[in-house]
Design a protein around this motif. Sequence first.
Motif, short mmCIF file in Angstrom:
data_model
loop_
_atom_site.label_atom_id
_atom_site.label_comp_id
_atom_site.label_asym_id
_atom_site.label_seq_id
_atom_site.Cartn_x
_atom_site.Cartn_y
_atom_site.Cartn_z
N LEU A 134 13.13 -4.64 1.52
CA LEU A 134 13.53 -3.22 1.52
C LEU A 134 12.32 -2.30 1.68
N ALA A 135 11.22 -2.66 1.02
CA ALA A 135 9.99 -1.87 1.13
C ALA A 135 9.47 -1.90 2.57
N THR A 136 9.48 -3.07 3.18
CA THR A 136 9.02 -3.20 4.57
C THR A 136 9.85 -2.33 5.49
N GLU A 137 11.17 -2.41 5.34
CA GLU A 137 12.06 -1.60 6.18
C GLU A 137 11.80 -0.11 6.01
N LEU A 173 8.95 1.31 4.96
CA LEU A 173 7.64 1.64 5.53
C LEU A 173 7.74 1.78 7.05
N ILE A 174 8.48 0.91 7.69
CA ILE A 174 8.67 0.99 9.15
C ILE A 174 9.35 2.30 9.51
N ARG A 175 10.38 2.68 8.74
CA ARG A 175 11.07 3.95 9.00
C ARG A 175 10.13 5.14 8.82
N LYS A 198 -6.80 -17.81 -1.34
CA LYS A 198 -6.94 -18.50 -2.63
C LYS A 198 -5.92 -17.94 -3.62
N HIS A 199 -6.38 -17.33 -4.71
CA HIS A 199 -5.46 -16.81 -5.73
C HIS A 199 -5.11 -15.33 -5.53
N LEU A 200 -5.57 -14.75 -4.45
CA LEU A 200 -5.31 -13.33 -4.18
C LEU A 200 -4.18 -13.19 -3.16
N GLU A 201 -3.39 -12.13 -3.32
CA GLU A 201 -2.30 -11.89 -2.39
C GLU A 201 -2.08 -10.38 -2.22
N VAL A 202 -1.77 -9.99 -1.01
CA VAL A 202 -1.37 -8.61 -0.71
C VAL A 202 0.04 -8.69 -0.15
N ASP A 203 0.96 -7.92 -0.74
CA ASP A 203 2.35 -7.98 -0.31
C ASP A 203 2.52 -7.55 1.15
N ILE A 204 1.94 -6.41 1.50
CA ILE A 204 2.07 -5.90 2.87
C ILE A 204 0.74 -5.26 3.28
N ILE A 205 0.32 -5.57 4.50
CA ILE A 205 -0.83 -4.91 5.11
C ILE A 205 -0.28 -4.21 6.35
N ALA A 206 -0.57 -2.92 6.46
CA ALA A 206 0.02 -2.14 7.55
C ALA A 206 -0.92 -1.01 7.95
N TYR A 207 -0.64 -0.45 9.10
CA TYR A 207 -1.33 0.76 9.54
C TYR A 207 -0.40 1.95 9.36
N ASP A 208 -0.94 3.01 8.78
CA ASP A 208 -0.27 4.31 8.73
C ASP A 208 -1.16 5.21 9.59
N GLY A 209 -0.79 5.33 10.85
CA GLY A 209 -1.69 5.98 11.81
C GLY A 209 -2.88 5.07 12.01
N ALA A 210 -4.09 5.62 11.81
CA ALA A 210 -5.32 4.83 11.97
C ALA A 210 -5.80 4.24 10.65
N VAL A 211 -5.10 4.54 9.56
CA VAL A 211 -5.52 4.08 8.23
C VAL A 211 -4.91 2.71 7.95
N ARG A 233 -6.54 2.42 2.53
CA ARG A 233 -5.83 3.08 1.44
C ARG A 233 -5.03 2.01 0.69
N PHE A 234 -4.76 2.29 -0.58
CA PHE A 234 -3.93 1.42 -1.39
C PHE A 234 -2.66 2.18 -1.78
N ASP A 235 -1.53 1.68 -1.34
CA ASP A 235 -0.24 2.28 -1.67
C ASP A 235 0.54 1.33 -2.57
N VAL A 236 1.43 1.90 -3.35
CA VAL A 236 2.36 1.11 -4.15
C VAL A 236 3.76 1.56 -3.77
N VAL A 237 4.62 0.59 -3.52
CA VAL A 237 6.02 0.90 -3.24
C VAL A 237 6.84 0.41 -4.43
N SER A 238 7.55 1.35 -5.06
CA SER A 238 8.45 1.02 -6.17
C SER A 238 9.85 0.85 -5.62
N VAL A 239 10.46 -0.28 -5.94
CA VAL A 239 11.84 -0.53 -5.53
C VAL A 239 12.65 -0.73 -6.80
N TYR A 240 13.63 0.14 -6.97
CA TYR A 240 14.53 0.07 -8.13
C TYR A 240 15.89 -0.38 -7.63
N LEU A 241 16.29 -1.59 -8.04
CA LEU A 241 17.56 -2.17 -7.62
C LEU A 241 18.57 -2.04 -8.75
#
Length: 118
Positions: free
Chosen positions: A14-17, A19-21, A34-47, A94-102
């Motif tokens: 839902l967060a991906t959808e 962000l695309i919108r 290794k033990h690190l993970e990023v949920d989503i990596i994306a471009y917002d314009g050039a950022v 930049r570091f963004d957080v997407v909150s999803v409340y189901l």
Amino acid sequence: MAKHLEYGIQGEQLATERLIREGYRIVKRNWKHKHLEVDIIAYDGAVLVFVEVKTRRSLAFGEPSEFVDIHKQRKLIRAADIYLGGCEHIGDIRFDVVSVYLSDIVEITIVKDAFWSN
């Protein structure tokens, strides 16, 4: 699969959808080193944006984004440093957080510049 994992996967989709919108261009999902993970990596314009997704079914303990504590922030910053070392991006990040409340309704909130790296 455990219910909380199913909710997490649903929240990330839902967060991906969303962000695309909003105009983000998704580069990677669930990037791991290794033990690190990023949920989503994306471009917002050039950022280049490193996105943490937090999904919750109840607000009893606070907003989902409040669960990105300093420890999690440091892990995301380390992951971003490693990712940047292996890509050709030159420019702002930049570091963004997407909150999803189901719940009965789905609420998605994008917190841009949720925290800063040093």
